[in-house]
Motif scaffolding. Structure first.
Motif, PDB file in Angstrom:
ATOM      1  N   GLY A 226       0.819  -1.212   0.000  1.00 31.50           N
ATOM      2  CA  GLY A 226       0.000   0.000   0.000  1.00 31.50           C
ATOM      3  C   GLY A 226       0.846   1.251   0.000  1.00 31.50           C
ATOM      4  O   GLY A 226       0.331   2.331   0.261  1.00 31.50           O
ATOM      5  N   GLU A 227       2.128   1.062  -0.221  1.00 31.93           N
ATOM      6  CA  GLU A 227       3.019   2.224  -0.112  1.00 31.93           C
ATOM      7  C   GLU A 227       3.931   2.336  -1.325  1.00 31.93           C
ATOM      8  O   GLU A 227       4.086   1.384  -2.087  1.00 31.93           O
ATOM      9  N   GLU A 228       4.516   3.473  -1.479  1.00 30.71           N
ATOM     10  CA  GLU A 228       5.533   3.657  -2.519  1.00 30.71           C
ATOM     11  C   GLU A 228       6.630   4.561  -1.969  1.00 30.71           C
ATOM     12  O   GLU A 228       6.428   5.262  -0.978  1.00 30.71           O
ATOM     13  N   ALA A 229       7.778   4.505  -2.653  1.00 31.58           N
ATOM     14  CA  ALA A 229       8.913   5.301  -2.177  1.00 31.58           C
ATOM     15  C   ALA A 229       9.169   6.464  -3.136  1.00 31.58           C
ATOM     16  O   ALA A 229       9.125   6.288  -4.356  1.00 31.58           O
ATOM     17  N   ILE A 230       9.404   7.637  -2.567  1.00 28.40           N
ATOM     18  CA  ILE A 230       9.781   8.791  -3.397  1.00 28.40           C
ATOM     19  C   ILE A 230      11.226   9.133  -3.076  1.00 28.40           C
ATOM     20  O   ILE A 230      11.555   9.432  -1.920  1.00 28.40           O
ATOM     21  N   LEU A 231      12.078   9.059  -4.106  1.00 31.73           N
ATOM     22  CA  LEU A 231      13.495   9.384  -3.896  1.00 31.73           C
ATOM     23  C   LEU A 231      13.718  10.818  -4.331  1.00 31.73           C
ATOM     24  O   LEU A 231      13.445  11.177  -5.480  1.00 31.73           O
ATOM     25  N   ARG A 236      22.585  19.149  -1.319  1.00 31.63           N
ATOM     26  CA  ARG A 236      23.203  18.958  -0.010  1.00 31.63           C
ATOM     27  C   ARG A 236      22.141  18.604   1.031  1.00 31.63           C
ATOM     28  O   ARG A 236      20.967  18.468   0.666  1.00 31.63           O
ATOM     29  N   ASP A 237      22.556  18.490   2.305  1.00 31.52           N
ATOM     30  CA  ASP A 237      21.585  18.176   3.358  1.00 31.52           C
ATOM     31  C   ASP A 237      20.813  19.435   3.766  1.00 31.52           C
ATOM     32  O   ASP A 237      21.394  20.519   3.858  1.00 31.52           O
ATOM     33  N   TYR A 238      19.517  19.241   4.035  1.00 35.30           N
ATOM     34  CA  TYR A 238      18.676  20.344   4.526  1.00 35.30           C
ATOM     35  C   TYR A 238      17.926  19.842   5.760  1.00 35.30           C
ATOM     36  O   TYR A 238      16.790  19.359   5.654  1.00 35.30           O
ATOM     37  N   PRO A 239      18.538  19.957   6.950  1.00 37.59           N
ATOM     38  CA  PRO A 239      17.906  19.393   8.161  1.00 37.59           C
ATOM     39  C   PRO A 239      16.518  19.971   8.454  1.00 37.59           C
ATOM     40  O   PRO A 239      15.629  19.239   8.902  1.00 37.59           O
ATOM     41  N   GLU A 240      16.339  21.217   8.173  1.00 39.38           N
ATOM     42  CA  GLU A 240      15.032  21.834   8.455  1.00 39.38           C
ATOM     43  C   GLU A 240      13.950  21.261   7.557  1.00 39.38           C
ATOM     44  O   GLU A 240      12.810  21.057   7.982  1.00 39.38           O
ATOM     45  N   LEU A 241      14.337  20.985   6.304  1.00 36.29           N
ATOM     46  CA  LEU A 241      13.394  20.400   5.348  1.00 36.29           C
ATOM     47  C   LEU A 241      12.995  18.982   5.821  1.00 36.29           C
ATOM     48  O   LEU A 241      11.817  18.616   5.807  1.00 36.29           O
ATOM     49  N   VAL A 242      14.018  18.233   6.275  1.00 40.56           N
ATOM     50  CA  VAL A 242      13.755  16.865   6.773  1.00 40.56           C
ATOM     51  C   VAL A 242      12.783  16.927   7.946  1.00 40.56           C
ATOM     52  O   VAL A 242      11.826  16.153   8.029  1.00 40.56           O
ATOM     53  N   GLU A 256      16.990   9.695   5.472  1.00 36.13           N
ATOM     54  CA  GLU A 256      18.072  10.415   4.784  1.00 36.13           C
ATOM     55  C   GLU A 256      18.970   9.406   4.066  1.00 36.13           C
ATOM     56  O   GLU A 256      19.355   8.394   4.645  1.00 36.13           O
ATOM     57  N   THR A 257      19.292   9.681   2.801  1.00 37.25           N
ATOM     58  CA  THR A 257      20.167   8.794   2.023  1.00 37.25           C
ATOM     59  C   THR A 257      21.423   9.560   1.610  1.00 37.25           C
ATOM     60  O   THR A 257      21.548  10.747   1.915  1.00 37.25           O
ATOM     61  N   ASP A 258      22.317   8.884   0.888  1.00 34.66           N
ATOM     62  CA  ASP A 258      23.561   9.542   0.450  1.00 34.66           C
ATOM     63  C   ASP A 258      23.273  10.744  -0.460  1.00 34.66           C
ATOM     64  O   ASP A 258      23.961  11.754  -0.411  1.00 34.66           O
ATOM     65  N   LYS A 259      22.238  10.575  -1.280  1.00 33.05           N
ATOM     66  CA  LYS A 259      21.976  11.624  -2.288  1.00 33.05           C
ATOM     67  C   LYS A 259      20.902  12.612  -1.866  1.00 33.05           C
ATOM     68  O   LYS A 259      20.698  13.627  -2.510  1.00 33.05           O
ATOM     69  N   GLY A 260      20.142  12.310  -0.841  1.00 32.98           N
ATOM     70  CA  GLY A 260      19.072  13.214  -0.426  1.00 32.98           C
ATOM     71  C   GLY A 260      18.125  12.554   0.552  1.00 32.98           C
ATOM     72  O   GLY A 260      18.532  12.225   1.665  1.00 32.98           O
ATOM     73  N   LEU A 261      16.887  12.274   0.092  1.00 30.68           N
ATOM     74  CA  LEU A 261      15.873  11.712   1.002  1.00 30.68           C
ATOM     75  C   LEU A 261      15.113  10.580   0.326  1.00 30.68           C
ATOM     76  O   LEU A 261      14.967  10.558  -0.889  1.00 30.68           O
ATOM     77  N   LYS A 262      14.649   9.644   1.166  1.00 32.39           N
ATOM     78  CA  LYS A 262      13.703   8.641   0.683  1.00 32.39           C
ATOM     79  C   LYS A 262      12.457   8.775   1.546  1.00 32.39           C
ATOM     80  O   LYS A 262      12.546   8.708   2.775  1.00 32.39           O
ATOM     81  N   LEU A 263      11.328   8.982   0.885  1.00 29.09           N
ATOM     82  CA  LEU A 263      10.070   9.175   1.626  1.00 29.09           C
ATOM     83  C   LEU A 263       9.149   8.000   1.332  1.00 29.09           C
ATOM     84  O   LEU A 263       8.911   7.668   0.160  1.00 29.09           O
ATOM     85  N   ILE A 264       8.687   7.329   2.368  1.00 27.23           N
ATOM     86  CA  ILE A 264       7.708   6.251   2.198  1.00 27.23           C
ATOM     87  C   ILE A 264       6.325   6.890   2.396  1.00 27.23           C
ATOM     88  O   ILE A 264       6.047   7.465   3.465  1.00 27.23           O
ATOM     89  N   VAL A 265       5.533   6.751   1.357  1.00 32.76           N
ATOM     90  CA  VAL A 265       4.219   7.432   1.384  1.00 32.76           C
ATOM     91  C   VAL A 265       3.132   6.447   0.952  1.00 32.76           C
ATOM     92  O   VAL A 265       3.426   5.462   0.260  1.00 32.76           O
ATOM     93  N   PRO A 266       1.866   6.703   1.331  1.00 30.79           N
ATOM     94  CA  PRO A 266       0.792   5.823   0.863  1.00 30.79           C
ATOM     95  C   PRO A 266       0.689   5.872  -0.668  1.00 30.79           C
ATOM     96  O   PRO A 266       0.904   6.928  -1.272  1.00 30.79           O
ATOM     97  N   LYS A 267       0.419   4.673  -1.251  1.00 32.06           N
ATOM     98  CA  LYS A 267       0.332   4.602  -2.705  1.00 32.06           C
ATOM     99  C   LYS A 267      -0.732   5.574  -3.229  1.00 32.06           C
ATOM    100  O   LYS A 267      -1.819   5.663  -2.652  1.00 32.06           O
ATOM    101  N   ALA A 284      16.116  24.524  -0.965  1.00 36.20           N
ATOM    102  CA  ALA A 284      16.775  23.285  -1.408  1.00 36.20           C
ATOM    103  C   ALA A 284      16.682  23.142  -2.927  1.00 36.20           C
ATOM    104  O   ALA A 284      15.655  23.430  -3.513  1.00 36.20           O
ATOM    105  N   GLN A 285      17.813  22.701  -3.515  1.00 39.24           N
ATOM    106  CA  GLN A 285      17.862  22.483  -4.969  1.00 39.24           C
ATOM    107  C   GLN A 285      17.583  20.993  -5.235  1.00 39.24           C
ATOM    108  O   GLN A 285      18.418  20.150  -4.941  1.00 39.24           O
ATOM    109  N   ILE A 286      16.424  20.698  -5.792  1.00 38.67           N
ATOM    110  CA  ILE A 286      16.119  19.299  -6.130  1.00 38.67           C
ATOM    111  C   ILE A 286      16.647  19.015  -7.534  1.00 38.67           C
ATOM    112  O   ILE A 286      16.282  19.698  -8.498  1.00 38.67           O
ATOM    113  N   SER A 287      17.524  18.031  -7.656  1.00 34.77           N
ATOM    114  CA  SER A 287      18.088  17.719  -8.976  1.00 34.77           C
ATOM    115  C   SER A 287      17.344  16.562  -9.648  1.00 34.77           C
ATOM    116  O   SER A 287      17.375  16.419 -10.856  1.00 34.77           O
ATOM    117  N   ASN A 288      16.691  15.719  -8.845  1.00 42.26           N
ATOM    118  CA  ASN A 288      15.969  14.578  -9.429  1.00 42.26           C
ATOM    119  C   ASN A 288      14.937  14.086  -8.431  1.00 42.26           C
ATOM    120  O   ASN A 288      15.153  14.150  -7.214  1.00 42.26           O
TER     121      ASN A 288
END
Lengths: 310, 366
Positions: A226-231, A236-242, A256-267, A284-288
């Protein structure tokens, strides 16, 4: 065929393995997955009768391995994590020795050594000293030493640690061939998710000495069905955003991952707009950004809150 | 067991340097310390005692040099003292008109032998002089001719080996001492294959095979035992037939002693492996144990010259003491196996106890 019952091992008051129950059917390929220190190696050492459990038992075709260790030793091939070979001898001499201790002799022994060398793709280098081999070649001979007596059960303890991708691929193909063509039962421990996904029919996930989940790959992934992951990849790191995303009730888990964030969210939740807005607020600069179905890695993260290679 | 044993020899063929180096070290040491003396007389430096005449001293030296085993070399006092200061000589003989004195800079195994011989010569000469004074000038010639053509011959046999008897043979002492000493290194370092196998994981591979643990241990122990025995026996044969060392006429008895000694040392190595935690620790411990054992057990010098009660007490716990005792009994005193029951029994008991405790300690550690 092989099963453990409430297997437990305690070292200096700490349970390295705690009430582990697992089973292997004949011809199956089973993965034992977990991070370093999860208790995988201790579990397989007890299964192989190398160390005695503090409690519980291992049964092979209903017989206690604790009481009859020779029963499993005859049908078991074990590939240890370390390169357990004699570096000053050639590959041929190493294999011949390990074949001899399993009672192979003469022509039968020589023929079997050649078959194993052929399977491992090392016929041309058989007369070279093992110490002159690359890491990948040593790993292959390390596997070969466990195959000489044609075991019914093959236990492999992280057999691809520290080798190049080509050698890893060769080893994985060899293991698959042994399982599919020779009908060998395989218990494969690793902390490389992709190896287990590629090789195994069923998976046990261990953490802190306990089996925390088990089943087929699909069954395990359905934990997160019932879930999906958003990478989210960022510069860089943005602690306030996290902190902000973590506080959002619509987001189940923020990692938090090496490249940014992984968010587990409902599908099906439409959260991309919210994520972009939050990123803009914090500069924050989102590149992907990628939305993906859960992997076993995600299942592990979901269950333990840790990455496999932590 | 057989496959483990043969496998160790296969590994030895690929990496023989350890055993070969200790074999060569033994040969070099024995050859240097004892080999050159096979045909030469033992040289004793002598000087003229202060206040004595040169002529009288020379006459005494001529008399002393009638010995077949020693050569007394009369030199200037300053030269002798300089050689002793430099450590080239441990002692010298100062000869006076009618007496002598031993000048000693350091303990030396030969000191007692030289002093005993000198005292004997002086005693005999004084008796002759007394006889000359009492019975006429021709007594010396009469005695000489009687010695050359005796009226009857008396064969004297000493009860060698009786309490208090000590015969020192430098060649035998050096050969036995050095060979047994260096063989400790060969055997215990070879035994380290077990700790190495445990470290690399091959030991675990063998455990999960149909082999029994006892077969694995015996295979290793037998290899170390064989390699140790082979080293000792080859060296003995080399010096016996190559350099003419006199090892007595009972070589089979020597082989039995070597076997008992090798068993005790392999067992000692097993105990050490059980006590230490890693092969690095074992590497550090081996030279300490081997050297201490050789010093206390009389490998470097005859235990018979040691007077310190503490050292003598400690030496009782050293297997090398019993092996040397047994070997010297055979080579010097011509004793047979029946006389060696005590040292051989001690070696075997020592071996059984050390091996039992050592294997238990190793297994307990897992």
């Amino acid at each position: 065929m092989l099963e453990t019952e409430e297997l437990r091992k305690v070292y200096k008051g700490t349970a390295a393995v705690d009430s582990v129950n697992l089973f292997l059917e004949k011809g199956e390929s089973v993965g034992l997955l977990g991070p370093n220190g999860a208790g995988k190696s201790t579990t397989i050492s007890m299964i192989a009768s190398l160390i005695a459990p503090s409690a519980g038992d291992v049964r092979l075709n209903g017989k206690s391995v604790l009481k009859h260790p020779n029963e499993i030793r005859k049908v078991l091939g074990i590939v240890p994590q370390e390169i357990a070979l004699y570096p000053e001898l050639t590959a041929y001499e190493n294999l011949k020795f390990f074949g001899r201790i399993y009672g192979l002799k003469g022509e039968a022994l020589s023929r079997r050594v050649q078959e194993v060398l052929e399977l491992l793709g090392l016929e041309d280098r058989q007369k070279d000293l093992v110490k002159t081999y690359s890491g990948g070649m040593k790993r292959r001979i390390n596997i070969g030493a466990a195959l000489l007596h044609e075991p019914e059960i093959l236990i492999m303890d992280e057999p691809t640690v520290g080798i190049d991708p080509q050698s890893r691929s060769y080893i994985l193909d060899t293991v698959r061939k042994l399982n599919e063509e020779k009908g060998m039962t395989v218990l494969y421990t690793s902390h490389y998710m992709e190896e287990v996904e590629r090789l195994c029919d069923r998976v046990y996930i261990m953490d802190h000495g306990k089996v925390i989940a088990s089943g087929t790959k699909d069954e395990l992934k359905s934990i997160l069905s019932g879930e999906e992951a958003i990478l989210v990849e960022m510069d860089r790191d943005y602690p306030e955003l996290v902190k902000e995303l973590d506080a959002d009730e619509a987001i189940l888990q923020t990692i938090e991952t090496d490249k940014g964030l992984k968010l587990i969210v409902p599908k099906g939740s439409r959260l991309l707009g919210k994520i972009f807005q939050a990123a803009e607020r914090h500069g924050a600069q989102i590149s992907n950004i990628t939305v993906q179905v859960p992997t076993l890695e995600d299942v592990f993260l979901h269950l333990t809150g840790r990455k496999l290679r932590d | 067991m057989k496959s483990i044993y043969l496998h160790q020899w296969q590994r030895f063929r690929r990496a023989p340097m350890l055993v070969v180096s200790f074999f060569l070290l033994t040969v070099v040491f024995v050859f240097t310390l004892a080999g050159f003396q096979s045909d030469d007389k033992f040289t004793v430096l002598a000087l003229v005692k202060e206040g004595s005449s040169d002529q009288a001293a020379e006459e005494w030296i001529d008399r002393l040099n009638e010995s077949e085993g020693m050569f007394f070399d009369l030199r200037e006092e300053e030269e002798v003292r300089e050689m002793m200061r430099d450590g080239r000589r441990n002692f010298a003989l100062a000869v006076g008109d009618s007496d002598y004195r031993m000048v000693v800079a350091a303990e030396d195994a030969n000191l007692m032998r030289v002093e005993s011989y000198t005292a004997q010569v002086f005693r005999e000469e004084f008796r002759l002089m007394q006889a000359e004074e009492a019975g006429g000038e021709n007594i010396r010639e009469d005695i000489q001719s009687s010695l050359e053509d005796p009226v009857l011959t008396v064969t004297t046999e000493t009860i060698e080996g009786a309490e208090g008897t000590f015969v020192y043979d430098n060649q035998i002492q050096t050969l036995f001492g050095m060979t047994l000493f260096f063989s400790i290194y060969t055997m215990i370092f070879s035994l380290m294959n077990v700790t190495e196998e445990k470290r690399t994981g091959t030991w675990d591979r063998l455990i999960v095979s149909p082999l029994k643990k006892s077969q694995m241990y015996i295979g290793h122990f037998l290899y170390c035992f064989t390699v140790g025995c082979a080293q000792i026996v080859v060296i003995f044969l080399l010096f016996k037939y190559g350099l003419g060392f006199d090892l007595g006429g009972n070589f089979p008895a020597i082989l039995i002693v070597v076997g008992c000694y090798a068993f005790a040392i392999v067992a000692l190595g097993t105990l050490l492996m059980g006590l230490v935690k890693s092969s690095q620790q074992l590497q550090a411990v081996i030279p300490i144990v081997a050297t201490a054992m050789a010093m206390l057990g009389g490998a470097f010098w005859p235990i018979e010259i040691v007077t310190n009660n503490i050292v003598l007490f400690l030496s009782q716990g050293m297997p090398i003491l019993y092996a040397l005792d047994a070997l010297k009994s055979i080579a010097i005193y011509g004793r047979g196996l029946a006389d060696l029951a005590q040292p051989l029994s001690i070696l075997i008991i020592f071996g059984v106890v050390c091996m039992g405790v050592g294997v238990n300690l190793m297994e307990r550690r897992g």
